[in-house]
Design a protein around this motif. Structure first.
Motif, PDB file in Angstrom:
ATOM      1  N   PRO A 132       0.807  -1.098  -0.172  1.00  0.00           N
ATOM      2  CA  PRO A 132      -0.099  -0.025  -0.023  1.00  0.00           C
ATOM      3  C   PRO A 132       0.894   1.324  -0.082  1.00  0.00           C
ATOM      4  N   ASP A 133       2.082   1.135   0.388  1.00  0.00           N
ATOM      5  CA  ASP A 133       2.870   2.611   0.419  1.00  0.00           C
ATOM      6  C   ASP A 133       3.653   2.603  -0.936  1.00  0.00           C
ATOM      7  N   ALA A 134       3.511   1.607  -1.891  1.00  0.00           N
ATOM      8  CA  ALA A 134       4.141   1.773  -3.133  1.00  0.00           C
ATOM      9  C   ALA A 134       3.981   2.960  -4.002  1.00  0.00           C
ATOM     10  N   ILE A 135       5.007   3.688  -4.207  1.00  0.00           N
ATOM     11  CA  ILE A 135       4.597   4.899  -5.395  1.00  0.00           C
ATOM     12  C   ILE A 135       5.631   4.712  -6.509  1.00  0.00           C
ATOM     13  N   TRP A 136       6.325   3.678  -6.640  1.00  0.00           N
ATOM     14  CA  TRP A 136       6.864   3.538  -7.704  1.00  0.00           C
ATOM     15  C   TRP A 136       7.257   2.008  -7.991  1.00  0.00           C
ATOM     16  N   PHE A 137       7.631   1.556  -9.278  1.00  0.00           N
ATOM     17  CA  PHE A 137       7.872  -0.016  -9.497  1.00  0.00           C
ATOM     18  C   PHE A 137       8.715  -0.603  -8.410  1.00  0.00           C
ATOM     19  N   ASP A 138       9.847   0.350  -8.124  1.00  0.00           N
ATOM     20  CA  ASP A 138      10.863  -0.334  -7.057  1.00  0.00           C
ATOM     21  C   ASP A 138      10.226  -0.781  -6.114  1.00  0.00           C
ATOM     22  N   ASP A 139       9.141  -0.093  -5.635  1.00  0.00           N
ATOM     23  CA  ASP A 139       8.603  -0.733  -4.098  1.00  0.00           C
ATOM     24  C   ASP A 139       8.039  -2.157  -4.307  1.00  0.00           C
ATOM     25  N   TYR A 140       7.915  -2.660  -5.569  1.00  0.00           N
ATOM     26  CA  TYR A 140       7.220  -3.883  -5.491  1.00  0.00           C
ATOM     27  C   TYR A 140       8.337  -4.937  -6.109  1.00  0.00           C
ATOM     28  N   GLU A 141       9.507  -4.547  -6.136  1.00  0.00           N
ATOM     29  CA  GLU A 141      10.597  -5.448  -6.468  1.00  0.00           C
ATOM     30  C   GLU A 141      10.887  -6.708  -5.827  1.00  0.00           C
ATOM     31  N   ASP A 142      10.375  -6.768  -4.628  1.00  0.00           N
ATOM     32  CA  ASP A 142      10.671  -7.913  -3.651  1.00  0.00           C
ATOM     33  C   ASP A 142       9.297  -8.628  -3.612  1.00  0.00           C
ATOM     34  N   LEU A 164       8.205  -6.122 -16.453  1.00  0.00           N
ATOM     35  CA  LEU A 164       8.407  -4.933 -15.746  1.00  0.00           C
ATOM     36  C   LEU A 164       9.631  -4.776 -15.017  1.00  0.00           C
ATOM     37  N   PHE A 165      10.136  -6.144 -14.346  1.00  0.00           N
ATOM     38  CA  PHE A 165      11.074  -6.171 -13.401  1.00  0.00           C
ATOM     39  C   PHE A 165      12.389  -6.899 -13.739  1.00  0.00           C
ATOM     40  N   ASP A 166      12.408  -7.099 -15.236  1.00  0.00           N
ATOM     41  CA  ASP A 166      13.472  -7.885 -15.706  1.00  0.00           C
ATOM     42  C   ASP A 166      13.910  -6.937 -17.006  1.00  0.00           C
ATOM     43  N   TYR A 167      14.696  -5.820 -16.671  1.00  0.00           N
ATOM     44  CA  TYR A 167      15.010  -4.939 -17.582  1.00  0.00           C
ATOM     45  C   TYR A 167      16.536  -4.423 -17.308  1.00  0.00           C
ATOM     46  N   ALA A 168      17.275  -4.556 -18.625  1.00  0.00           N
ATOM     47  CA  ALA A 168      18.623  -4.303 -18.580  1.00  0.00           C
ATOM     48  C   ALA A 168      18.985  -3.117 -18.023  1.00  0.00           C
ATOM     49  N   ARG A 169      18.259  -2.106 -18.625  1.00  0.00           N
ATOM     50  CA  ARG A 169      18.684  -0.915 -18.132  1.00  0.00           C
ATOM     51  C   ARG A 169      18.434  -0.304 -16.914  1.00  0.00           C
ATOM     52  N   VAL A 170      17.351  -0.837 -16.067  1.00  0.00           N
ATOM     53  CA  VAL A 170      17.291  -0.776 -14.736  1.00  0.00           C
ATOM     54  C   VAL A 170      18.211  -1.334 -13.959  1.00  0.00           C
ATOM     55  N   ASP A 171      18.728  -2.322 -14.513  1.00  0.00           N
ATOM     56  CA  ASP A 171      19.861  -3.180 -13.655  1.00  0.00           C
ATOM     57  C   ASP A 171      20.937  -2.478 -13.596  1.00  0.00           C
ATOM     58  N   LYS A 172      21.327  -1.680 -14.774  1.00  0.00           N
ATOM     59  CA  LYS A 172      22.474  -1.033 -14.890  1.00  0.00           C
ATOM     60  C   LYS A 172      22.496   0.216 -13.986  1.00  0.00           C
ATOM     61  N   LYS A 173      21.333   0.777 -14.028  1.00  0.00           N
ATOM     62  CA  LYS A 173      21.204   1.947 -13.262  1.00  0.00           C
ATOM     63  C   LYS A 173      21.336   1.517 -12.000  1.00  0.00           C
ATOM     64  N   ARG A 174      20.634   0.477 -11.397  1.00  0.00           N
ATOM     65  CA  ARG A 174      20.999   0.074 -10.068  1.00  0.00           C
ATOM     66  C   ARG A 174      22.157  -0.175  -9.686  1.00  0.00           C
ATOM     67  N   VAL A 175      23.058  -0.951 -10.589  1.00  0.00           N
ATOM     68  CA  VAL A 175      24.295  -1.129 -10.200  1.00  0.00           C
ATOM     69  C   VAL A 175      25.047   0.366  -9.748  1.00  0.00           C
ATOM     70  N   GLU A 176      24.860   1.105 -10.911  1.00  0.00           N
ATOM     71  CA  GLU A 176      25.372   2.556 -10.711  1.00  0.00           C
ATOM     72  C   GLU A 176      25.150   3.147  -9.506  1.00  0.00           C
ATOM     73  N   ILE A 177      23.695   3.030  -9.082  1.00  0.00           N
ATOM     74  CA  ILE A 177      23.116   3.875  -7.854  1.00  0.00           C
ATOM     75  C   ILE A 177      23.837   2.782  -6.551  1.00  0.00           C
ATOM     76  N   ASP A 178      24.037   1.416  -6.575  1.00  0.00           N
ATOM     77  CA  ASP A 178      24.586   0.963  -5.327  1.00  0.00           C
ATOM     78  C   ASP A 178      26.160   1.283  -4.974  1.00  0.00           C
ATOM     79  N   GLU A 179      26.586   1.577  -6.553  1.00  0.00           N
ATOM     80  CA  GLU A 179      27.865   1.553  -6.245  1.00  0.00           C
ATOM     81  C   GLU A 179      28.157   3.183  -5.754  1.00  0.00           C
ATOM     82  N   GLU A 180      27.244   4.283  -6.381  1.00  0.00           N
ATOM     83  CA  GLU A 180      27.367   5.465  -5.561  1.00  0.00           C
ATOM     84  C   GLU A 180      27.171   5.371  -4.180  1.00  0.00           C
ATOM     85  N   ALA A 181      26.299   4.563  -3.721  1.00  0.00           N
ATOM     86  CA  ALA A 181      25.619   4.545  -2.318  1.00  0.00           C
ATOM     87  C   ALA A 181      27.110   3.843  -1.533  1.00  0.00           C
TER      88      ALA A 181
END
Ligand code: SF4
Length: 483
Positions: free
Chosen positions: A441-451, A460-477
């Motif tokens: 009920p709190d989801a405001i974007w697709f990411d909130d349903y990933e789990d 919708l949850f199997d997308y190379a561009r999203v994965d690439k972005k996620r790796v970048e974000i994880d690295e930044e974090a």
């Protein structure tokens, strides 16, 4: 060397020679400075309270400056309606909450991946063009804030620059070349699989903030390039409806007389019925003797002028935004009142993942419930609107939200949400495919349903561009954590 100039044909020029360009006095207040310095017109004093102004002033020139996120702008017409409407005030008044959390995508939907020439996005059989980077007033939740605030955006090739505006020659050259290749290859582009580019949306910003001559120039050039249907996206019907005057309507008529085979659709943007219905002094909508709600006369004249052409279709689409229209009663009134005067209810949108989206977005499941609730009691033709959320893959409907567990299916204890792809890049290979996720009920974007993805034929949850972005974000974090 300068850019090659577009040269209109004799037929285009004959049409363009008929266009009148009146000046429109929208009496716009631009920016907060006038309010900070108490230079606003007397009847606008109090639009921002002293406390609101003080809270905004301390943010000025900091990372949380609301005006660098999204410029502040309001027309006199909108102000007059907003005086008596909290939802409309929320739509145009800056608030410190906007910059509390600046998470969000700098290029929502990764649009630049689909930009073959500057200012044109070509993702579907339809193209979208940025023809202007402002509007008569600015919605705080704007999903083009990166364009309007002229922010730098990364392109597919890695370069970084503000989004540019479309140029007639470049765009029409592209359309002609694309469509010629498609024709040579039996109806599909050999590389992208796309069909003929047959529909174009003039967007921005708001194309109605351009003079008639510029709009006419685009209409004629696109018609000459073989475009079958042109859409114009606008919130001007809410911000300054007097813009739809005889000069504009005559221009449309002359365009239609010159290019009768080309369709024209006006995509209007009303978020709330307070933007077009008349109110009495107590703030209640005015009814006639049959109980029918009355329109603001200026807006009604403008709307009748457009709808009355007969060959123009008018469709409303709007996001559901917290504090503005997350209200089933308001949406029910709006859908009914629009359909009554000939305006179709096309889409309601879940807010996009723009910068600061958490300040505006209603949870996805709540948005579905609001729209579903709003459509109870409406007739079939009044309930054409669907709830859409724009995934990188394409327009996706939030088709259903259930409440009960599905026996024997893990993850469905609180019910499920079903996404369905409505439109898809290239040749729409995934149209009609669904994705089922467990409720959040709190989801405001697709990411909130990933789990909690249960079934995902839509990918919708199997997308190379999203994965690439996620790796970048994880690295930044990680860097931030160790740095
Ligand atoms: S009218 Fe549209 S483009 Fe203009 S500010 Fe509002 S949301 Fe943004």
């Amino acid at each position: 060397m300068g850019r090659a100039k577009y040269v209109p044909s004799a037929k285009e020029q004959a049409f363009l020679d008929t266009v009148e360009n009146p000046k429109y006095d929208r009496r716009i207040i631009n920016g907060l400075a006038m309010f900070f310095e108490h230079r606003e017109p007397d009847d606008m004093k109090g639009f921002y309270s002293d406390a609101e102004l003080a809270a905004l002033a301390v943010l000025k020139d900091t990372d949380r400056d609301v005006e660098s996120r999204m410029p502040v702008k309001v027309t006199r017409h909108y102000f007059e309606m907003a005086k008596n409407s909290k939802p409309l005030q929320r739509l145009v008044k800056a608030s410190p909450d906007e910059t509390t959390d600046l998470a969000g995508a700098e290029d929502p939907g990764h649009q630049m991946d689909f930009s073959p020439v500057e200012g044109l996005l070509h993702k579907y059989e339809m193209g979208l063009m940025y023809v202007i980077s402002t509007c008569s007033a600015h919605c705080r939740f704007c999903y083009r804030e990166e364009l309007i605030a002229r922010k730098e955006v990364e392109r597919a090739d890695g370069s970084v620059a503000p989004k540019g505006l479309a140029q007639v020659k470049e765009v029409t050259d592209y359309i002609r070349a694309h469509n010629a290749t498609v024709a040579e290859h039996g109806g599909r582009h050999p590389e992208s699989g796309r069909e003929k580019l047959r529909e174009i949306l003039l967007s921005g910003g708001d194309a109605m903030a351009l003079p008639n001559s510029k709009i006419a120039g685009w209409l004629a050039a696109l018609a000459e390039a073989g475009i079958e249907s042109i859409r114009l996206g606008t919130k001007e019907m809410a911000f300054h409806p007097a813009r739809f005057d005889d000069a504009f309507l005559t221009m449309l008529d002359n365009f239609h007389a010159t290019y009768p085979e080309v369709g024209f659709r006006l995509m209007v943007h009303f978020n709330h019925p307070d933007e077009f219905l008349a109110k009495d002094e107590d703030g209640s909508y005015i009814e006639d003797q049959h109980g029918t709600l009355q329109w603001n006369p200026v807006t009604r004249r403008a709307m009748d002028g457009v709808v009355g052409r007969g060959w123009v279709s008018v469709e409303n689409q709007a996001p559901i935004i917290k504090g503005i229209n997350d209200d089933p009663d308001a949406l029910r009134i709006m859908q009914r009142a629009l359909k009554r005067v000939g305006v179709e209810n096309h889409y309601f949108f879940c807010g996009r993942d723009i910068v600061a989206y958490k300040a505006f977005n209603v949870p996805i499941e709540r948005a579905w419930q609001i729209l579903n609730e709003s459509q109870k009691g409406l007739s079939g033709v009044e309930t054409h609107a669907r709830l859409s959320i724009t995934h990188y893959k394409g327009k996706t409907e939030v088709a259903a939200v259930t409440s009960d567990p599905i026996p024997g299916v893990a993850g469905t204890e609180n019910g499920v949400l079903i996404f369905k792809i409505l439109r898809n890049a290239a040749d729409a290979a995934d149209r009609g495919k669904v994705c089922i996720v467990g409720r959040n009920p709190d989801a405001i974007w697709f990411d909130d349903y990933e789990d909690r993805v249960i079934y995902d034929e839509a990918g919708l949850f199997d997308y190379a561009r999203v994965d690439k972005k996620r790796v970048e974000i994880d690295e930044e974090a990680l860097e931030a954590a160790v740095g």
